[in-house]
Design an enzyme around this catalytic site. Structure first.
Site, PDB file in Angstrom:
ATOM      1  N   LYS A  62       0.859  -1.183   0.000  1.00 15.93           N
ATOM      2  CA  LYS A  62       0.000   0.000   0.000  1.00 15.93           C
ATOM      3  C   LYS A  62       0.895   1.233   0.000  1.00 15.93           C
ATOM      4  O   LYS A  62       1.678   1.440   0.925  1.00 15.93           O
ATOM      5  CB  LYS A  62      -0.900  -0.009   1.234  1.00 15.93           C
ATOM      6  N   ASP A 105     -16.607  -0.486   0.171  1.00 16.46           N
ATOM      7  CA  ASP A 105     -15.337  -0.900  -0.422  1.00 16.46           C
ATOM      8  C   ASP A 105     -14.286  -1.197   0.641  1.00 16.46           C
ATOM      9  O   ASP A 105     -13.183  -1.638   0.311  1.00 16.46           O
ATOM     10  CB  ASP A 105     -14.814   0.164  -1.397  1.00 16.46           C
TER      11      ASP A 105
END
Length: 522
Positions: free
Chosen positions: A132, A271
């Site tokens: 990430k 999400d």
């Protein structure tokens, strides 16, 4: 960062590590096809350095003890290849859609996350590795694709802390930092955190293909999830309805565990909901300090949609969104020729499944609260007793974690021992009134005080990742002192142990902690 055992694909400076990481490519998700993801290399992170590494996660992945000390380690997990990326080993960013703060947001996707490989775990499962902060992807929208040191350290620490609290979660392997500046609410520096999970599939993946009217791809995704993670659903009369039920029940269990430790996620968009019922996407999260049922941990959540007390309701709502996305698949096995009739039955079946959320959540939370109160026997009024305590805590702003931990010191028969927990309450008369009710209830229990206290201390943590503890570690890390990240990580690996040498980490937050704010600007 090729995960190939081929010497030609391995980083020159990492022959042993590349061989260890080796092998089966990028995992099963990438085989679903181009409609599900985009393949691309990570953007190089200049002059990377190691901020933290979880030895436990490394061991889970079968990596050697010397893993984090090998040359090129920081380069590897910063996403920096030392040669051109082989086409078969290119990482990928997946596409999904979703509801954000209750509003349909359309297409989203991995805007700064790249899945770089899959490894077999020592527990017999397979784990995807995702970096990430690896740079822009086709789904970055207006973002720069980078993560910052602050949020990366928070995710690294909390992922592992939640695991050791026994709460389902993605894990974190490493944090790699860089002095590369990035603009957020202020100028910060870049970092990359490596996340580890069996899957990063979210409710939003299903919503994406539903919203794009692609039942073929929706079914392909559902089959992938069922076959890999919910094989029992394949034996059900309706596998897709069974998938909805399994995900709904796991989500209910997860949120009950959140509530029981005072954890606020902060951004429960669809999400950010794992199809496996894992805590995922650690952003503006927080553990409640002074208890407030309306506590909002995310400075960006001005409406309080994701406040502590709202989390069960929002999780249930998110399951409705998942159900809507799965409707085109539910009932296909019944062979109903009329589309309207099949759709009507699918809605009825989905509604019946969704009704199981509160039926699952309520008893799960009651069991957790009963254990936190040291109640071995089940009584009809136990939920009322627990709720009364929470109301009393709310009115007095009593510290959530310390209240439950110190309740273990309360005696069945001797009120003089109440002081450690009683002193946490502004309204001590209100606490005394509750404590009298609690003692009456304890009189029905067969365990003595010592046995009850031991049981309570196994479920009521002494140490959680309070915001001010993370902030101290972050401030030192910004000065290139990573010792506090490591020390705090070690403390949080044993949240239920006394650890007298680390007593300061269990203290009430200092006054300055009240000014800390976390938001979505990571």
């Amino acid at each position: 960062m090729s995960f190939s055992r081929s010497a030609a694909d391995a980083a020159d400076t990492l022959p042993d590590l590349a061989a260890t990481l080796g092998a089966p490519a990028l995992g099963a998700f990438v085989t679903l096809g181009d409609a599900f993801h985009t393949r691309l290399p990570a953007a190089p992170l200049p002059a990377p350095y190691v901020v933290g590494c979880s030895d436990e996660v490394a061991q889970l992945l079968g990596l050697p003890a010397s893993f984090a000390t090998q040359p090129g380690f920081a380069e590897l997990f910063a996403g920096n290849p030392t040669r051109d990326w082989p086409a078969h080993a290119l990482p990928y960013a997946s596409v999904y859609s979703g509801h954000q703060f209750g509003v349909w947001a359309g297409q989203l996707g991995d805007g700064r996350a790249l899945t770089i490989g899959e490894l077999p775990g020592t527990d017999g499962r397979r784990y995807e590795l995702q970096i990430k902060g690896g740079g822009r992807t086709p789904y970055s929208r207006m973002g720069d694709g980078r993560a910052v040191l602050r949020s990366s350290i928070r995710e690294f620490l909390c992922s592992e802390a939640m695991h050791h609290l026994g709460i389902p979660t993605t894990r974190a392997l490493t944090v790699i930092g860089s002095d590369q500046p990035v603009v957020r609410e202020e100028i910060e520096t870049s970092a990359v955190v490596t996340r580890v999970s069996e899957s990063f599939v979210r409710f939003g993946h299903f919503e994406h293909f539903f919203s794009n009217d692609r039942p073929d791809l929706l079914r392909q995704l559902a089959d992938h999830v069922i076959d890999r993670f919910y094989p029992a659903c394949r034996e059900a009369d309706d596998p897709y309805l069974a998938l909805l039920e399994a995900a709904t029940l796991r989500t209910a269990d997860l949120v009950a565990q959140w509530q029981a430790v005072g954890f606020c996620h902060g951004v429960m968009n669809t999400d950010n909901m794992s199809i496996l019922g894992l805590t995922i996407d650690y952003g503006p999260f927080g553990f409640v300090d002074a208890f407030d049922a309306n506590h909002i941990c995310n400075h960006s959540d001005t409406s309080g949609r994701y406040a502590y007390r709202m989390q069960p309701r929002i999780a249930h709502w998110n399951c409705y969104c998942l159900a809507q996305a799965l409707l085109p698949l539910i009932g296909l096995q019944h062979g109903i020729a009329d589309d309207d009739a099949r759709a009507e039955r699918a809605v009825d079946d989905a509604q019946a499944v969704l009704a199981k959320f509160p039926e699952r959540f309520g008893p799960a939370l009651e069991r957790a609260m009963r254990a936190k109160l040291g109640l071995e026997l089940e009584r009809e009024n136990d939920a009322e007793l627990a709720n009364k305590l929470l109301e009393t805590m709310h009115a007095s702003h009593a510290d959530f974690t310390l209240t439950f931990r110190r309740l273990a010191q309360l005696s069945k028969h001797d009120a003089s021992r109440d002081a450690p927990v009683r002193d946490l309450f502004i309204d001590r008369d209100a606490f005394d009134a509750w404590a009298n009710l609690y003692r009456e209830r304890l009189s029905e229990e067969t365990r003595d005080d010592a046995a009850r206290a031991a049981a309570m201390n196994r479920v009521n943590p002494k140490y959680v990742l309070r915001n001010h503890l993370a902030e101290v570690a972050i401030r030192r890390a910004k000065e290139k002192d990573f010792s506090e990240v490591e020390r705090l990580a070690q403390v949080l690996r044993r949240p239920f142990d006394e650890q007298p040498e680390h007593e300061a980490y269990a203290a009430l937050p200092p006054d300055w902690a009240g000014s800390l704010e976390v938001s979505c600007s990571s």
